[in-house]
Structures are given as C-alpha cells and as structure tokens.
Scaffold this active site. Structure first.
Site, PDB file in Angstrom:
ATOM      1  N   HIS A 148       6.197  75.016  -4.471  1.00  0.00           N
ATOM      2  CA  HIS A 148       5.335  75.280  -3.311  1.00  0.00           C
ATOM      3  C   HIS A 148       3.873  75.416  -3.736  1.00  0.00           C
ATOM      4  O   HIS A 148       2.980  74.823  -3.139  1.00  0.00           O
ATOM      5  CB  HIS A 148       5.778  76.551  -2.576  1.00  0.00           C
ATOM      6  N   HIS A 153      -0.326  73.492  -2.459  1.00  0.00           N
ATOM      7  CA  HIS A 153      -1.709  73.979  -2.458  1.00  0.00           C
ATOM      8  C   HIS A 153      -2.694  73.172  -3.284  1.00  0.00           C
ATOM      9  O   HIS A 153      -3.866  73.082  -2.923  1.00  0.00           O
ATOM     10  CB  HIS A 153      -1.756  75.424  -2.983  1.00  0.00           C
ATOM     11  N   GLU A 194      -1.726  77.906   4.940  1.00  0.00           N
ATOM     12  CA  GLU A 194      -0.274  77.723   4.825  1.00  0.00           C
ATOM     13  C   GLU A 194       0.324  76.821   5.914  1.00  0.00           C
ATOM     14  O   GLU A 194       1.192  76.010   5.630  1.00  0.00           O
ATOM     15  CB  GLU A 194       0.444  79.078   4.852  1.00  0.00           C
ATOM     16  N   SER A 213       5.080  71.589   1.678  1.00  0.00           N
ATOM     17  CA  SER A 213       6.102  71.759   0.647  1.00  0.00           C
ATOM     18  C   SER A 213       7.481  72.014   1.253  1.00  0.00           C
ATOM     19  O   SER A 213       8.430  72.277   0.529  1.00  0.00           O
ATOM     20  CB  SER A 213       5.725  72.914  -0.296  1.00  0.00           C
TER      21      SER A 213
HETATM   22 FE    FE Z   1       1.391  79.378  -0.328  1.00  0.00          FE
END
Ligand code: FE
Ligand code: PHE
Length: 293
Positions: A148, A153, A194, A213
C-alpha cells in the site's frame, strides 16, 4: 540518537508500537529497532522469496486495472517504483525520487504517531512500512503494508505539485497538533491523499493511495453507482467522518492538484474554528450545497 522506552514490553529500547483504530488490534511490525523518529532500516535481505512473489502478484493485479481508473499522473510514474517482481529497495527508489522532487522514502516498522508522521512529511521524507501482508490478506488488509505505502503513495510523490502538497500537509499537521485539530486534518488526508478522486476530461479517475492499492475499491470508487461523489469542499471534508475497514460511502472530487494545493494554502486557524462549530457529518450524508457527480 535518543531512545524512548518500549511501553508494551518494558524493554528499554526502540519506540512504543502504534495500533490502528480503537486500539484493540495487536500492533504489527517490529518497533524494537526503530529510532526515536520512528524510522528504521528496511532490512531488504530479510524478505523471503514468497514475499517477493506476493508483491509481484499484487503489483500485477493492480497495474492491470489502472487504465481508465487511475489518473494519468499516477500511471506515468508507477514505473518509477522499479522492477515489479521484487519488493523495491528503498534506498535506490529514494535516489530516483530525490532527483525528481527532492522527496525520499524511509522505512518505518508500521503505523507511527501523528506527530512523528507529520514531522517526516514536513521534511519531505515519506514513511513506508517494512512488512508485507500475509497471503490470506491478498484481497484486503486494514493496516497499511509495504505494498500500500509504495504502490499507493510513492508514484504521485514524483509529481511536483502533489509532492509540495504533501510537505505542506506535514507542516500543517504540526500546527494542527498545537491547535488540537488533528482529527479535522486527518479527514482531509483521508478524503484526498487516501481516497481522493480527480475530474479529468476523460472522466473521473482515482489519485488516492487507499483506492489505488485496493483490488476492489479502485473500480468501485470510480464506477459504482452506490457511493456519493462530491466536489472538493475543504470544510465539508473536515466535518465528514470515515470508516477505516469498509469501502467509503463518499468520495470527494478535485479538479486538479493545483486546486488542492491552493485551497489548502491559507491559514487553517479560522477554518478549524468553523469546522468545530459546524459539527460532524456521517460518511454518507448529503448537504444542500454539495456538488454531486
Ligand atoms: Fe496510506
Ligand atoms: N494551510 C494549512 C494551515 O495553515 C496547512 C496545510 C497545508 C494543511 C496543506 C494541509 C494541507 O494549517
């Protein structure tokens, strides 16, 4: 390097573990070898062949569904992560990232306290969890793992405007701690970094790491008729609660990363005051002023 006690084990090294949600989940990750700023070594040699293979399968499944669902800036940069068949070495990745936007990635044992997190971001250091999910968590993992953190990110940290937003967010976090407004700022992170969507000429696309993700939520967030999709509105977002263990009931849509950066540039002190007065909103609420997509 100063070390703080490990509160859970009583051993006088490392830092206290951090857990997600309401704290009844056991901590994941080895906090015993972390520095006072919560960074640690990646220990790349410790990953097993099975873990590299699991990472490869996660990468493959996610890459296959990016076209038409992920924003172009993300797709353009995802290759910067390096060979998709191995968990990347953070030091090599950091070199590429630093050349692009003067950011670097640093290893952390897992979740870290807000203040440590903000401080790293304010210094253009993005904390990446060392551990990888277990095979049985292939489809869903609640806590952020190395897949993730990296896949979700890091690609957008190669984008100059988004990279600057992340640093500003970190600095803003340190300020929010003093103003006791971290909860509001956390919601901004949640609904942008997010779970953010972006409107493009080709349609809505995802830029949030939690979506990008996720095996199922990427398609869900962009195409399902079920969730609400509401135009970016800073104070509205800061008032809206969220759930950490289900698909989101609402997504907020930006027009551009410049909009995100510019709208969050002013001093938040009066913003936090108004948000506190406005009161909380349920994740699935709908207000008369909402710009619905
Ligand atoms: Fe995160
Ligand atoms: N402008 C915010 C403040 O003054 C800081 C901030 C910038 C927060 C970008 C989040 C994102 O507090």
């Amino acid at each position: 390097m100063s070390l703080t006690p490990d509160f859970h084990s009583g051993i006088n090294h490392g830092v206290a573990p951090v857990t997600y949600g309401q704290g009844d989940r056991p901590p994941r990750g080895d906090y015993g070898s972390a520095r006072a700023d919560y960074t640690c070594e990646q220990d790349w040699a410790a990953y097993t062949e099975a873990e590299h293979d699991l990472y490869r399968r996660l990468h493959e499944r996610q890459s296959a569904q990016l076209p038409g669902l992920a924003c172009e800036e993300f797709i353009a940069a995802v290759g910067e992560l390096g060979a998709p068949d191995r968990i990347p070495r953070f030091d090599a990745l950091s070199e590429r990232l630093y050349r692009a936007t003067r950011w670097e990635v640093v290893a952390v044992p897992g979740l870290i306290p807000e203040e440590a997190f903000f401080r790293l971001l304010a210094n253009r250091r993005f904390p990446v969890t060392g551990w990888l999910r277990r095979p049985e968590e292939f489809d869903y993992v609640v806590e952020p793992d190395v897949f993730h953190d990296l896949f979700g990110h890091v690609p957008l940290l190669f984008n100059p405007v988004f990279a600057d937003y992340m640093q500003a967010y970190g600095a803003g976090g340190l300020k929010a701690s003093r103003l006791e407004a971290c909860e509001y700022l956390a919601r901004l992170y949640w609904y942008t970094v997010e779970f953010g969507l972006i409107a493009t000429p080709a349609g809505l696309r995802a830029y949030g790491a939690g979506i990008l993700s996720s095996a199922g939520e990427l398609r869900y967030s962009v195409t399902s008729p079920q969730p609400r999709r509401i135009g970016f509105d800073l104070e509205r977002m800061m008032r809206t609660r969220y759930k950490i263990d289900t698909y989101q009931a609402a997504y907020f849509v930006i027009d551009s990363f410049d909009q995100l950066f510019d709208a969050t540039a002013p001093d938040f002190t009066p913003v936090y005051r108004r948000v506190a007065e406005g009161g909380e909103l349920a994740p699935d609420s709908l207000l008369p002023g909402d710009r619905v997509y």
